[in-house]
Scaffold this motif. Structure first.
Motif, PDB file in Angstrom:
ATOM      1  N   GLU A   1     -17.365 -41.617  15.588  1.00 47.46           N
ATOM      2  CA  GLU A   1     -16.822 -42.405  16.687  1.00 47.46           C
ATOM      3  C   GLU A   1     -16.713 -41.559  17.941  1.00 47.46           C
ATOM      4  O   GLU A   1     -16.086 -40.494  17.930  1.00 47.46           O
ATOM      5  N   GLY A   2     -17.314 -42.066  19.032  1.00 40.56           N
ATOM      6  CA  GLY A   2     -17.251 -41.340  20.298  1.00 40.56           C
ATOM      7  C   GLY A   2     -17.819 -39.938  20.158  1.00 40.56           C
ATOM      8  O   GLY A   2     -18.850 -39.712  19.528  1.00 40.56           O
TER       9      GLY A   2
ATOM     10  N   PRO B   1     -25.154 -55.887  21.419  1.00 40.72           N
ATOM     11  CA  PRO B   1     -24.408 -54.627  21.409  1.00 40.72           C
ATOM     12  C   PRO B   1     -24.512 -53.823  20.118  1.00 40.72           C
ATOM     13  O   PRO B   1     -24.249 -52.620  20.124  1.00 40.72           O
ATOM     14  N   ASP B   2     -24.862 -54.442  18.993  1.00 39.48           N
ATOM     15  CA  ASP B   2     -24.834 -53.672  17.753  1.00 39.48           C
ATOM     16  C   ASP B   2     -25.838 -54.202  16.739  1.00 39.48           C
ATOM     17  O   ASP B   2     -26.520 -55.209  16.968  1.00 39.48           O
TER      18      ASP B   2
ATOM     19  N   HIS C   1     -23.226 -49.235  16.844  1.00 36.72           N
ATOM     20  CA  HIS C   1     -22.941 -49.904  18.105  1.00 36.72           C
ATOM     21  C   HIS C   1     -23.746 -49.209  19.204  1.00 36.72           C
ATOM     22  O   HIS C   1     -23.744 -47.987  19.322  1.00 36.72           O
ATOM     23  N   HIS C   2     -24.448 -50.011  20.007  1.00 36.43           N
ATOM     24  CA  HIS C   2     -25.349 -49.430  21.002  1.00 36.43           C
ATOM     25  C   HIS C   2     -24.642 -49.024  22.291  1.00 36.43           C
ATOM     26  O   HIS C   2     -25.165 -48.200  23.053  1.00 36.43           O
ATOM     27  N   GLY C   3     -23.472 -49.590  22.543  1.00 37.64           N
ATOM     28  CA  GLY C   3     -22.742 -49.253  23.757  1.00 37.64           C
ATOM     29  C   GLY C   3     -21.821 -48.075  23.492  1.00 37.64           C
ATOM     30  O   GLY C   3     -22.191 -46.905  23.665  1.00 37.64           O
ATOM     31  N   TYR C   4     -20.613 -48.373  23.035  1.00 33.71           N
ATOM     32  CA  TYR C   4     -19.664 -47.314  22.661  1.00 33.71           C
ATOM     33  C   TYR C   4     -20.178 -46.622  21.409  1.00 33.71           C
ATOM     34  O   TYR C   4     -20.486 -47.287  20.419  1.00 33.71           O
ATOM     35  N   PRO C   5     -20.293 -45.293  21.417  1.00 32.10           N
ATOM     36  CA  PRO C   5     -20.848 -44.590  20.264  1.00 32.10           C
ATOM     37  C   PRO C   5     -19.984 -44.802  19.008  1.00 32.10           C
ATOM     38  O   PRO C   5     -18.861 -44.295  18.912  1.00 32.10           O
ATOM     39  N   TYR C   6     -20.498 -45.562  18.090  1.00 32.36           N
ATOM     40  CA  TYR C   6     -19.769 -45.835  16.847  1.00 32.36           C
ATOM     41  C   TYR C   6     -20.796 -46.073  15.747  1.00 32.36           C
ATOM     42  O   TYR C   6     -21.690 -46.911  15.887  1.00 32.36           O
TER      43      TYR C   6
END
Length: 251
Positions: free
Chosen positions: A71-72, A214-215, A234-239
Motif C-alpha cells: 500500500e502506497g 481504476p482497478d 488499483h491503478h490510481g492509488y498504489p494498492y
C-alpha cells in the motif's frame, strides 16, 4: 407326419437350449460386471455435485492463504490469514454463507469478511461485511420474502465455468472493451501444492478477470475447492493484494 412331428420337437429343443444358453451368458455378464451399476450411479452423483458444490459452502470449510499487501510507499507486508465458513442459512432456493477472516500472523480476532449468497445451484453473489450485515439480517428474517435481495448486483461466479464465459451486469456484458464484467479467460490442468490436497492429482483451474477504469482483479478458482489464488491492483492509488492458498480443510 411322424417325421415332421419329430423335426418340430427337435427344433423346439434346439430353441430351448439356445435360450438357456443366452440367459446363462447374460447372468454371467451381469455377475462379472456387477460394478457397472454403482459406477453409473457414482458418475451421476458427481454430475449433480459439480453443479451445486462448484464453490463449496459447507459449514466449517476453511481456507488458509498467504497474503501479500503493498500500500502506497509502505514496505510490502506478508500475513497468513484464515477464511472459514462459520454460518449457513438455507432459504428455499438460496443458501447464505458467512465467512470470517482471521489474521493468524497478527493473532487478531476474527471478523466477518464477506457473505456469499448462492441462488439455485449455480449463481453466486458476494457482499463485503458492510453490505453483508444488511443481507444477513434479511436472510435470518423468515418473514422476509427476500424480494430484490441481490438487486442488479453482478454475480462473482456463474457455475459451471468454461473458457470464454462472460457474466455480470446485463448492461456491461456486451461491452467490447471487456470491462465491468467477469471474463473466464482460461482453463488449465494444474497440480496444487496445498496442504490438505493430493499433490499428484491434476485439477481443473479457471482464471477469471474483472477490470474497471481504476482497478482490476484476477481470480483463480478450482471446482469444489474454491479460490486458490487472487490478485488485486488499483491503478490510481498504489494498492496491491496477492493471496494464494497454502492449506484447506474440505468438508
Amino acid at each position: 407326419m411322424k417325421r415332421k412331428k419329430n423335426i418340430r420337437i427337435l427344433i423346439g429343443i434346439a430353441i430351448s437350449l439356445l435360450l438357456v444358453n443366452i440367459i446363462q451368458n447374460v447372468e454371467s455378464f451381469h455377475t462379472w460386471n456387477v460394478s457397472f451399476y454403482p459406477q453409473f450411479n457414482f458418475m451421476f452423483y458427481e454430475d449433480v455435485k459439480s453443479e451445486k458444490d462448484f464453490f463449496p459452502l459447507s459449514l466449517g470449510m476453511t481456507w488458509i492463504y498467504e497474503k501479500e499487501i503493498q500500500e502506497g510507499m509502505e514496505q510490502e507486508q506478508t500475513f497468513i490469514v484464515k477464511e472459514e465458513v462459520v454460518e449457513i442459512i438455507n432459504r428455499n432456493n438460496l443458501t447464505g454463507a458467512v465467512i470470517k477472516e482471521t489474521n493468524l500472523t497478527k493473532n487478531e480476532q476474527s471478523i466477518v469478511k464477506y457473505i456469499i449468497v448462492r441462488v439455485g445451484n449455480s449463481i453466486y453473489y458476494s457482499f463485503d461485511r458492510y453490505k453483508g450485515e444488511f443481507i444477513l439480517k434479511r436472510l435470518r428474517d423468515n418473514d422476509d420474502n427476500l424480494y430484490d435481495l441481490v438487486e442488479s448486483r453482478c454475480p462473482f461466479l456463474h457455475a459451471p465455468l468454461s473458457a470464454g464465459d462472460i457474466f455480470g451486469d446485463p448492461k456491461s456484458i456486451t461491452r467490447d472493451d471487456a470491462m465491468y464484467s467477469w471474463h473466464v479467460i482460461s482453463k488449465e490442468k494444474v497440480h496444487l501444492y496445498v496442504d490438505g490436497l493430493e499433490s499428484n492429482k491434476l485439477f481443473d483451474q479457471y482464471t477469471m478477470e474483472f477490470r474497471t477504469c481504476p482497478d482490476q482483479k484476477e481470480v483463480k478458482i478450482v471446482p469444489h475447492i474454491g479460490i486458490v489464488e487472487e490478485h488485486y491492483k488499483h491503478h490510481g492509488y498504489p494498492y496491491y493484494i496477492h493471496k494464494f492458498l497454502i492449506k484447506c480443510y474440505l468438508k
